[in-house]
Enzyme design. Structure first.
Site, PDB file in Angstrom:
ATOM      1  N   ARG A  42      29.578  -5.816  -8.185  1.00  0.00           N
ATOM      2  CA  ARG A  42      29.587  -7.200  -8.650  1.00  0.00           C
ATOM      3  C   ARG A  42      28.619  -7.556  -9.701  1.00  0.00           C
ATOM      4  NH1 ARG A  42      31.477  -6.836  -3.938  1.00  0.00           N
ATOM      5  NH2 ARG A  42      29.929  -4.997  -3.908  1.00  0.00           N
ATOM      6  N   ARG A  96      19.307  -2.303 -13.276  1.00  0.00           N
ATOM      7  CA  ARG A  96      19.022  -2.144 -11.520  1.00  0.00           C
ATOM      8  C   ARG A  96      18.470  -0.530 -11.473  1.00  0.00           C
ATOM      9  NH1 ARG A  96      23.386  -2.955  -7.072  1.00  0.00           N
ATOM     10  NH2 ARG A  96      22.924  -5.203  -7.575  1.00  0.00           N
TER      11      ARG A  96
HETATM   12  N1   CP Z   1      25.643  -8.224  -4.271  1.00  0.00           N
HETATM   13  C1   CP Z   1      25.473  -7.077  -5.169  1.00  0.00           C
HETATM   14  O1   CP Z   1      24.393  -6.878  -5.803  1.00  0.00           O
HETATM   15  O2   CP Z   1      26.556  -6.455  -5.259  1.00  0.00           O
HETATM   16  P1   CP Z   1      26.554  -4.932  -5.955  1.00  0.00           P
HETATM   17  O3   CP Z   1      25.672  -4.079  -5.467  1.00  0.00           O
HETATM   18  O4   CP Z   1      28.118  -4.557  -5.991  1.00  0.00           O
HETATM   19  O5   CP Z   1      26.071  -5.263  -7.315  1.00  0.00           O
END
Ligand code: CP
Length: 307
Positions: A51, A101
């Site tokens: 996401r 990230r």
């Molecule tokens: N909510 C969220 O951070 O999802 P992902 O890990 O898929 O990015």
């Protein structure tokens, strides 16, 4: 804002949260705007994501910008031993904005101190996930009509779940009452409880939620974060701690909505997915508009979003 990076949810104040939500609502009405023409955004994902990465990349593309980056550190020169410092210094030369990230807590702050362009934290270990929090605020405001005076149930892995840490800090501006429901090993860390004490915010801790769920305005479910456990036996003991199902929702207020940052494992039964109180898939869609607003803010372009 002086430094337009978004590393911690505390980098924005209450007025700035509300301004992001206002701009996101305009973008929801028309997400296709050409304000990033000529801009390149770098998405550096040292940890898996569906996401966050894809909604940020959708956000850039719908604003007319271009994206470079990687979804897996294994395809970058990190595997050859390149440091985070050198990686950020290099990528700063290529892009106008970095979205990162990384598994290490504090890595986003470190990157923002090295980068010559703004950095948006897309999750740093168990620490913070501020763009998730802003889309959570947007989802709460949309479904409740307000952010003020709500009963917020945070359920599941409150120790390692970075989304609940950021959400708690942001919601502290809006006089919530928190209900923390977690197994003993995954309780809300003491520093966050001390933070709430210092702000005079009420919170309660319970091992179960069935008998009190009737109090909730927001039920925020979380996944037990397998990747953060050093002991796999501890994960096995806690992984099935809570499962929300359709029957449990019978005993809830009409306005309650179920949120989850996703991905879900088994903490929300699939029989909830088409319940009118389930909101988690729309919540994930809201991420595109909110992340568009965050990008526009980071690049000082919000004045181009008027209607
Ligand atoms: N909510 C969220 O951070 O999802 P992902 O890990 O898929 O990015």
């Amino acid at each position: 804002m002086q430094n337009r990076s978004l590393v911690s949810i505390t980098d924005y104040n209450k007025e700035e949260y509300l301004e992001i939500l206002r701009i996101a609502a305009l973008l929801e009405g028309n997400p296709n705007r050409d304000i990033l023409s000529g801009k390149v955004v770098g998405t550096l994902f040292f940890e898996p994501s569906t996401r966050t990465r894809l909604s940020f990349e959708t956000a850039v593309q719908r604003l007319g910008g271009k994206v470079i980056g990687f979804a897996d550190a294994g395809s970058s020169s990190v595997v050859k031993g390149e440091t985070l410092k050198d990686t950020i210094r290099m990528v700063s030369n290529y892009v106008d904005l970095i979205i990162m990230r990384h598994p290490l807590e504090g890595s986003a702050r470190y990157a923002s101190e090295i980068a010559t362009v703004p950095v948006i934290n897309a999750g740093d270990g168990a620490n913070q996930h501020p763009s998730q929090t802003l889309l959570d605020l947007y989802s709460i405001q949309k479904t409740q009509g307000t952010l003020e005076n709500l009963n917020i149930f945070l359920i599941g892995d409150l120790k390692y779940g970075r989304t609940v840490h950021s959400l708690l800090m942001a919601m502290s501006h809006f006089n919530p009452t928190f209900y923390f429901i977690s197994p003993g090993a995954l309780k809300m860390p003491v520093e966050y409880k001390m933070f709430l004490h210092s702000k005079g915010i009420r919170f309660f801790e319970y091992p179960e939620f069935i008998d009190i769920i009737c109090e909730a305005d927001i039920i925020y479910m979380t996944r037990v974060q397998k990747e953060r456990f050093s002991d796999p036996i501890e994960y096995e003991k806690n992984k099935n701690a809570y499962v929300l199902n359709r029957a449990i929702l019978e005993n809830t207020k009409p306005n309650v909505r179920v949120l989850h940052p996703l991905p879900r494992v088994n903490e929300i039964d699939v029989d909830v997915d088409d319940h009118p109180k389930a909101y988690y898939f729309t919540q994930a869609l809201n991420g595109v508009f909110v992340r568009q607003a965050i990008i526009a803010e980071a690049l000082d372009l919000t004045r181009h979003i008027n209607v």
